[in-house]
Design a protein around this motif. Structure first.
Motif, PDB file in Angstrom:
ATOM      1  N   LEU B 165       0.839  -1.204   0.000  1.00  0.00           N
ATOM      2  CA  LEU B 165       0.000   0.000   0.000  1.00  0.00           C
ATOM      3  C   LEU B 165       0.874   1.255   0.000  1.00  0.00           C
ATOM      4  O   LEU B 165       0.605   2.220  -0.728  1.00  0.00           O
ATOM      5  N   ALA B 166       1.946   1.217   0.796  1.00  0.00           N
ATOM      6  CA  ALA B 166       2.833   2.393   0.867  1.00  0.00           C
ATOM      7  C   ALA B 166       3.456   2.665  -0.500  1.00  0.00           C
ATOM      8  O   ALA B 166       3.529   3.822  -0.951  1.00  0.00           O
ATOM      9  N   ALA B 167       3.881   1.603  -1.174  1.00  0.00           N
ATOM     10  CA  ALA B 167       4.498   1.778  -2.502  1.00  0.00           C
ATOM     11  C   ALA B 167       3.469   2.284  -3.505  1.00  0.00           C
ATOM     12  O   ALA B 167       3.774   3.122  -4.360  1.00  0.00           O
ATOM     13  N   THR B 168       2.233   1.793  -3.378  1.00  0.00           N
ATOM     14  CA  THR B 168       1.172   2.245  -4.290  1.00  0.00           C
ATOM     15  C   THR B 168       0.930   3.745  -4.102  1.00  0.00           C
ATOM     16  O   THR B 168       0.799   4.495  -5.065  1.00  0.00           O
ATOM     17  N   LYS B 169       0.874   4.157  -2.834  1.00  0.00           N
ATOM     18  CA  LYS B 169       0.661   5.586  -2.564  1.00  0.00           C
ATOM     19  C   LYS B 169       1.769   6.420  -3.206  1.00  0.00           C
ATOM     20  O   LYS B 169       1.510   7.435  -3.851  1.00  0.00           O
ATOM     21  N   GLN B 170       3.006   5.968  -3.015  1.00  0.00           N
ATOM     22  CA  GLN B 170       4.129   6.733  -3.563  1.00  0.00           C
ATOM     23  C   GLN B 170       4.033   6.833  -5.084  1.00  0.00           C
ATOM     24  O   GLN B 170       4.355   7.867  -5.669  1.00  0.00           O
ATOM     25  N   CYS B 171       3.585   5.746  -5.710  1.00  0.00           N
ATOM     26  CA  CYS B 171       3.424   5.758  -7.177  1.00  0.00           C
ATOM     27  C   CYS B 171       2.403   6.817  -7.593  1.00  0.00           C
ATOM     28  O   CYS B 171       2.624   7.589  -8.524  1.00  0.00           O
ATOM     29  N   VAL B 172       1.279   6.829  -6.883  1.00  0.00           N
ATOM     30  CA  VAL B 172       0.225   7.799  -7.223  1.00  0.00           C
ATOM     31  C   VAL B 172       0.723   9.226  -6.933  1.00  0.00           C
ATOM     32  O   VAL B 172       0.523  10.142  -7.737  1.00  0.00           O
ATOM     33  N   PHE B 173       1.411   9.410  -5.820  1.00  0.00           N
ATOM     34  CA  PHE B 173       1.924  10.752  -5.485  1.00  0.00           C
ATOM     35  C   PHE B 173       2.879  11.245  -6.579  1.00  0.00           C
ATOM     36  O   PHE B 173       2.802  12.398  -7.025  1.00  0.00           O
ATOM     37  N   ARG B 174       3.789  10.375  -6.972  1.00  0.00           N
ATOM     38  CA  ARG B 174       4.771  10.788  -7.998  1.00  0.00           C
ATOM     39  C   ARG B 174       4.052  11.105  -9.315  1.00  0.00           C
ATOM     40  O   ARG B 174       4.378  12.076  -9.986  1.00  0.00           O
ATOM     41  N   ALA B 175       3.072  10.279  -9.655  1.00  0.00           N
ATOM     42  CA  ALA B 175       2.330  10.501 -10.905  1.00  0.00           C
ATOM     43  C   ALA B 175       1.606  11.846 -10.856  1.00  0.00           C
ATOM     44  O   ALA B 175       1.645  12.621 -11.820  1.00  0.00           O
ATOM     45  N   VAL B 176       0.955  12.130  -9.726  1.00  0.00           N
ATOM     46  CA  VAL B 176       0.208  13.398  -9.609  1.00  0.00           C
ATOM     47  C   VAL B 176       1.178  14.584  -9.692  1.00  0.00           C
ATOM     48  O   VAL B 176       0.883  15.596 -10.330  1.00  0.00           O
ATOM     49  N   ARG B 177       2.346  14.438  -9.077  1.00  0.00           N
ATOM     50  CA  ARG B 177       3.341  15.524  -9.159  1.00  0.00           C
ATOM     51  C   ARG B 177       3.696  15.818 -10.621  1.00  0.00           C
ATOM     52  O   ARG B 177       3.791  16.972 -11.034  1.00  0.00           O
ATOM     53  N   LYS B 178       3.886  14.760 -11.390  1.00  0.00           N
ATOM     54  CA  LYS B 178       4.260  14.940 -12.796  1.00  0.00           C
ATOM     55  C   LYS B 178       3.126  15.608 -13.583  1.00  0.00           C
ATOM     56  O   LYS B 178       3.351  16.500 -14.394  1.00  0.00           O
ATOM     57  N   VAL B 179       1.908  15.172 -13.293  1.00  0.00           N
ATOM     58  CA  VAL B 179       0.752  15.779 -13.974  1.00  0.00           C
ATOM     59  C   VAL B 179       0.648  17.258 -13.606  1.00  0.00           C
ATOM     60  O   VAL B 179       0.404  18.110 -14.459  1.00  0.00           O
ATOM     61  N   ARG B 180       0.857  17.551 -12.347  1.00  0.00           N
ATOM     62  CA  ARG B 180       0.756  18.954 -11.898  1.00  0.00           C
ATOM     63  C   ARG B 180       1.812  19.826 -12.565  1.00  0.00           C
ATOM     64  O   ARG B 180       1.532  20.946 -12.988  1.00  0.00           O
ATOM     65  N   GLN B 181       3.027  19.289 -12.640  1.00  0.00           N
ATOM     66  CA  GLN B 181       4.101  20.069 -13.276  1.00  0.00           C
ATOM     67  C   GLN B 181       3.721  20.475 -14.689  1.00  0.00           C
ATOM     68  O   GLN B 181       3.969  21.586 -15.126  1.00  0.00           O
ATOM     69  N   ASP B 182       3.098  19.548 -15.404  1.00  0.00           N
ATOM     70  CA  ASP B 182       2.795  19.817 -16.808  1.00  0.00           C
ATOM     71  C   ASP B 182       1.505  20.603 -17.000  1.00  0.00           C
ATOM     72  O   ASP B 182       1.387  21.372 -17.945  1.00  0.00           O
ATOM     73  N   LEU B 183       0.536  20.385 -16.129  1.00  0.00           N
ATOM     74  CA  LEU B 183      -0.775  20.997 -16.385  1.00  0.00           C
ATOM     75  C   LEU B 183      -1.086  22.250 -15.583  1.00  0.00           C
ATOM     76  O   LEU B 183      -1.944  23.038 -15.983  1.00  0.00           O
ATOM     77  N   GLU B 184      -0.409  22.424 -14.463  1.00  0.00           N
ATOM     78  CA  GLU B 184      -0.751  23.574 -13.617  1.00  0.00           C
ATOM     79  C   GLU B 184      -0.616  24.909 -14.367  1.00  0.00           C
ATOM     80  O   GLU B 184      -1.525  25.742 -14.290  1.00  0.00           O
ATOM     81  N   PRO B 185       0.485  25.095 -15.121  1.00  0.00           N
ATOM     82  CA  PRO B 185       0.593  26.380 -15.828  1.00  0.00           C
ATOM     83  C   PRO B 185      -0.578  26.599 -16.789  1.00  0.00           C
ATOM     84  O   PRO B 185      -1.100  27.707 -16.896  1.00  0.00           O
ATOM     85  N   LEU B 186      -1.006  25.551 -17.446  1.00  0.00           N
ATOM     86  CA  LEU B 186      -2.108  25.657 -18.414  1.00  0.00           C
ATOM     87  C   LEU B 186      -3.426  25.964 -17.711  1.00  0.00           C
ATOM     88  O   LEU B 186      -4.199  26.815 -18.150  1.00  0.00           O
ATOM     89  N   VAL B 187      -3.654  25.282 -16.603  1.00  0.00           N
ATOM     90  CA  VAL B 187      -4.917  25.469 -15.874  1.00  0.00           C
ATOM     91  C   VAL B 187      -4.968  26.865 -15.258  1.00  0.00           C
ATOM     92  O   VAL B 187      -6.004  27.522 -15.254  1.00  0.00           O
ATOM     93  N   GLN B 188      -3.806  27.354 -14.787  1.00  0.00           N
ATOM     94  CA  GLN B 188      -3.775  28.687 -14.170  1.00  0.00           C
ATOM     95  C   GLN B 188      -4.088  29.783 -15.185  1.00  0.00           C
ATOM     96  O   GLN B 188      -4.755  30.754 -14.874  1.00  0.00           O
ATOM     97  N   THR B 189      -3.596  29.596 -16.423  1.00  0.00           N
ATOM     98  CA  THR B 189      -3.815  30.645 -17.414  1.00  0.00           C
ATOM     99  C   THR B 189      -5.214  30.611 -18.008  1.00  0.00           C
ATOM    100  O   THR B 189      -5.681  31.577 -18.565  1.00  0.00           O
ATOM    101  N   SER B 190      -5.897  29.447 -17.898  1.00  0.00           N
ATOM    102  CA  SER B 190      -7.193  29.340 -18.600  1.00  0.00           C
ATOM    103  C   SER B 190      -8.328  29.879 -17.743  1.00  0.00           C
ATOM    104  O   SER B 190      -8.373  29.793 -16.581  1.00  0.00           O
TER     105      SER B 190
END
Lengths: 249, 190
Positions: B165-190
């Motif tokens: 479970l701990a490893a699964t959480k870390q996987c999801v956390f890392r994935a969300v971080r990557k998504v945020r890095q790429d999409l946050e600038p776009l979402v903020q400007t829209s």
């Protein structure tokens, strides 16, 4: 001192998963900073959730059923010892086994004369590379033929047979490549197999459509060129095996 | 039709009619899952075909252990996961080629989007999601897709992937971080 929620905890809250630590009940409602961060996260994740997925064509289910059932029938027929298919499979395995056997005995007999001739391991590696190189070459030639030949009904049958030959022979070579640690070659063979198997197993009415799909996929993935590159690399490695060089096997 | 969409088949009933019904009921949702994991239409079709072939072979052994849909989704997840891992190994072996491939995949995906202005934003989102997904490992991508799109719990995802479970959480956390890095600038400007 106020403890704010971490980014990871906000993710757990978003997905309604339990937080590991207690004491954060109601924190989000009371803390403007954390609420703002949570809303920013929510905006991003909701945008991702709304992303469209392309729908497959209307005949997707029918095509899929046909392919799966055809593939299963083919395997069932093969299991009841369809002689030509079994013979081809055995021939491919036998060819590979013969290569390895020759390599082994050659190595046993001449392996000790290290200064003038190849070591046992080098001979084995060279013969394996020759077999793999030839198989990659056959795969490339078949793909090029599939790409360029007319697709009349008679030709389709011949092309399907050619694809089937390759699909039948490939697992033996792929297994040998994997055992020899040639993961990249094994991957390439698997990719080629995956590409060919649908066309090889397609019923007559769908073979043309499958061939068109195969051509598109082969072109998108630049497979004949990549096979050629890999074949050239294998040949170079094969030639580089000299009495003085170090075997990589 | 025997209602395969709702009720798992009894043991030993893998006949063609029932298989057709199974495909009709589940193929599109399996395709959505496979597409979200592979980000490529052709790969998604290959994955679904592979999964259904495995399911067909195993239908005889299928005992109502869980819902049929869950079972099929699990097979599809495993097939897509295997494909991603192989692709990743290939990428590690041959980085420049895979970069080109990834580029062409992204290009083909974006080129499928109609060119009208109102679709530019959707196209940009898709491109950025693709970029994020490309940066995820096979396990991160699978965990993220199962959590975010399929709504599976972290416990369930961990069981599917065979990790804690701990490893699964870390996987999801890392994935969300990557998504945020790429999409946050776009979402903020829209």
């Amino acid at each position: 001192m106020i403890h704010h929620l971490s980014d990871d905890q906000l993710v757990l809250l978003y997905y309604r998963e339990p937080l590991e630590e207690s004491g954060f009940d109601g924190h989000l409602a009371a803390c403007a900073l954390c609420l703002g961060r949570f809303q920013a996260l929510t905006r991003v994740l909701q945008v991702v959730a709304q992303e469209d997925v392309p729908e497959p064509a209307g005949d997707f289910e029918a095509r899929l059923t046909g392919l799966v059932l055809a593939a299963t029938r083919k395997q069932e027929r093969g299991r009841i010892l369809s002689f030509p298919r079994m013979a081809r499979f055995l021939a491919a395995g036998a060819a590979l086994a013969a290569c390895l056997l020759v390599a082994f005995s050659f190595g046993r007999q001449f392996g000790r004369v290290e200064e003038q001739t190849l070591t046992a391991a080098q001979t084995q590696e060279r013969l394996l590379l020759t077999a793999l190189g030839e198989h990659l070459g056959r795969s490339r030639v078949t793909l090029v033929e599939l790409k360029n030949r007319d697709a009349s009904a008679a030709d389709l049958k011949a092309l399907q047979a050619a694809a089937d030959n390759l699909v039948t022979a490939s697992p033996a070579f792929r297994a040998a490549a994997e055992r020899a640690g040639e993961g990249q070659v094994a991957s390439m063979m698997e990719e080629t197999e995956r590409l060919l198997v649908r066309f090889a197993a397609a019923p007559p009415g769908e073979a043309k459509e499958e061939l068109d799909g195969l051509r598109r996929r082969a072109e998108t993935r630049d497979l004949p060129f990549r096979l050629q590159v890999m074949q050239t690399q294998i040949e170079k490695r094969e030639k580089s095996i000299t009495p003085s060089s170090q075997s990589s096997l | 039709m025997s209602g395969l969409g709702q009720t798992p088949p009894e043991k030993g009933v893998a006949n063609d009619e029932e298989f057709r019904a199974l495909v009709m009921s589940h193929a599109r949702s399996l395709h959505r899952l496979a597409y979200r994991m592979t980000r490529n239409e052709q790969d998604a079709e290959d994955v679904v075909q592979d999964a259904l072939l495995k399911a067909y072979r195993a239908l005889d052994k299928f005992e109502n252990r869980s819902e049929l849909s869950t079972w099929l989704h699990r097979i599809t997840t495993n097939c897509a996961y295997d494909l991603l891992r192989k692709r990743q190994r290939r990428a590690e072996d041959d980085l420049p080629e895979t970069d080109a491939e990834a580029g062409s995949v992204t290009a083909s995906l974006t080129s499928n989007v109609p060119g009208a202005d109102q679709n530019a934003h959707a196209s940009d989102i898709r491109r950025r999601v693709n970029d994020s997904m490309e940066r995820m490992s096979a396990t991160e991508r699978t965990a993220f897709v199962l959590r975010h799109f399929e709504g599976h719990t972290l416990d369930h995802i961990g069981a599917t992937l065979g990790i804690s479970l701990a490893a699964t959480k870390q996987c999801v956390f890392r994935a969300v971080r990557k998504v945020r890095q790429d999409l946050e600038p776009l979402v903020q400007t829209s």
